[in-house]
Scaffold this motif. Structure first.
Motif, PDB file in Angstrom:
ATOM      1  N   GLU A  96       0.832  -1.201   0.000  1.00  0.00           N
ATOM      2  CA  GLU A  96       0.000   0.000   0.000  1.00  0.00           C
ATOM      3  C   GLU A  96       0.870   1.256   0.000  1.00  0.00           C
ATOM      4  N   GLU A  97       1.961   1.208   0.723  1.00  0.00           N
ATOM      5  CA  GLU A  97       2.870   2.353   0.751  1.00  0.00           C
ATOM      6  C   GLU A  97       3.460   2.627  -0.629  1.00  0.00           C
TER       7      GLU A  97
ATOM      8  N   ARG B  37       0.750   4.272  -2.740  1.00  0.00           N
ATOM      9  CA  ARG B  37       0.564   5.684  -2.394  1.00  0.00           C
ATOM     10  C   ARG B  37       1.706   6.528  -2.938  1.00  0.00           C
ATOM     11  N   CYS B  38       2.909   6.006  -2.849  1.00  0.00           N
ATOM     12  CA  CYS B  38       4.080   6.732  -3.356  1.00  0.00           C
ATOM     13  C   CYS B  38       3.958   6.962  -4.857  1.00  0.00           C
TER      14      CYS B  38
END
Length: 296
Positions: free
Chosen positions: A21-22, A25-26
């Motif tokens: 998920e990170e 988002r990035c």
């Protein structure tokens, strides 16, 4: 609302999901808040993008640096390809067949070293092939069946790739600088409609230590692509090609989408797209397929 000009795709190896998920988002932040479309949980996703493809890809790679993710930014139109050409050795299979043959005459290290130099583009392919084949003279033909049964392993994702594309109307050709003794069985196992490769000459039930001329090398791979593209009345952007060695570069350059697959450094640097982490299903994700759309 205008259609996006580009699609940015992020791909991990299915055996080692790394698309967190990170990371999503990035990537969305780099792409000005673009919404994600998941293609496979933890493995593949895509975003709409605009601007210069190379610049967008560079920004994504920098932002995602250190993660085991492949990044490709490609034109949005004509994503699903209708002609697929693939190298065999170290692409559709995990081995180099000539190196496995050489193992039976106790020369695998020497032959493998020449193979590596040829695939890196450090020496010309055709004379290097003749040199290696000469060392195989007298090898019994029945060794080929033993190698296929005991040593050849199909690259993960290859069957899904070929069978999915064929289901949706694409034509698939295995085109190899290797040998027909191997490409015939391998093409059948994976599902290719056609295979082309070099023919080893024989003396009775053994190899003669020579290969039929002309040798199928870099130019012949490119010419095969052109021939099939013309026969099928396709545009350049309808063609997908994949390979790992220097003798694949002309074919990759001729394809609308040329992919360097776990390739030698010079090949990866020259190809439009490089897959360093994913398996061969990465080529389906590049075409916008979701995991549930793959052929069984």
């Amino acid at each position: 609302m205008a259609s996006p000009s580009l699609i940015a795709t992020l791909i991990a190896n299915p055996a080692r999901p790394a698309l967190t998920e990170e990371a999503l988002r990035c990537a969305s932040s780099v792409l000005a808040g673009a919404s994600v479309r998941l293609l496979a949980e933890g493995v593949a996703a895509e975003f709409d993008a605009g601007g210069d493809a190379a610049a967008v890809e560079a920004r994504l790679r920098e932002a995602l640096g250190g993660l085991a993710l492949d990044v490709a930014v490609l034109p949005a139109p004509a994503r699903r390809k209708r002609l697929f050409l693939a190298d065999m050795d170290s692409t559709m299979i995990d081995q180099e067949c000539i190196d496995e043959l050489a193992d039976f005459v106790g020369l695998k290290p020497q032959v493998a070293a020449v193979t590596e130099r040829a695939m890196r583009g450090e020496i010309a392919f055709e004379p290097a092939l003749r040199e290696r084949v000469a060392l195989l003279r007298g090898l019994p033909l029945d060794i080929v069946g033993k190698i296929i049964a005991e040593r050849i392993t199909l690259t993960p994702g290859g069957r899904e790739l070929v069978r999915t594309m064929r289901r949706d109307g694409a034509y698939a050709c295995l085109v190899s600088g290797g040998f027909t003794l191997f490409t015939g069985p391998v093409a059948a196992m994976i599902g290719f409609q056609e295979n082309r490769a070099n023919r080893l000459l024989t003396e009775g039930d053994a190899l003669a230590g020579a290969v039929a001329e002309p040798i199928l090398g870099k130019e012949a791979k490119r010419d095969t692509l052109r021939e099939l593209r013309g026969k099928l009345a396709l545009a350049p952007e309808d063609v997908l090609a994949v390979g790992d060695g220097a003798n694949d570069l002309a074919m990759l350059g001729e394809a609308g989408l040329g992919v360097a697959y776990h390739a030698k450094p010079a090949v990866a640097a020259a190809a439009r797209v490089r897959i360093d982490h994913g398996d061969l299903t990465a080529l389906l994700y590049l075409q916008g397929y979701r995991r549930e759309e793959f052929a069984a």
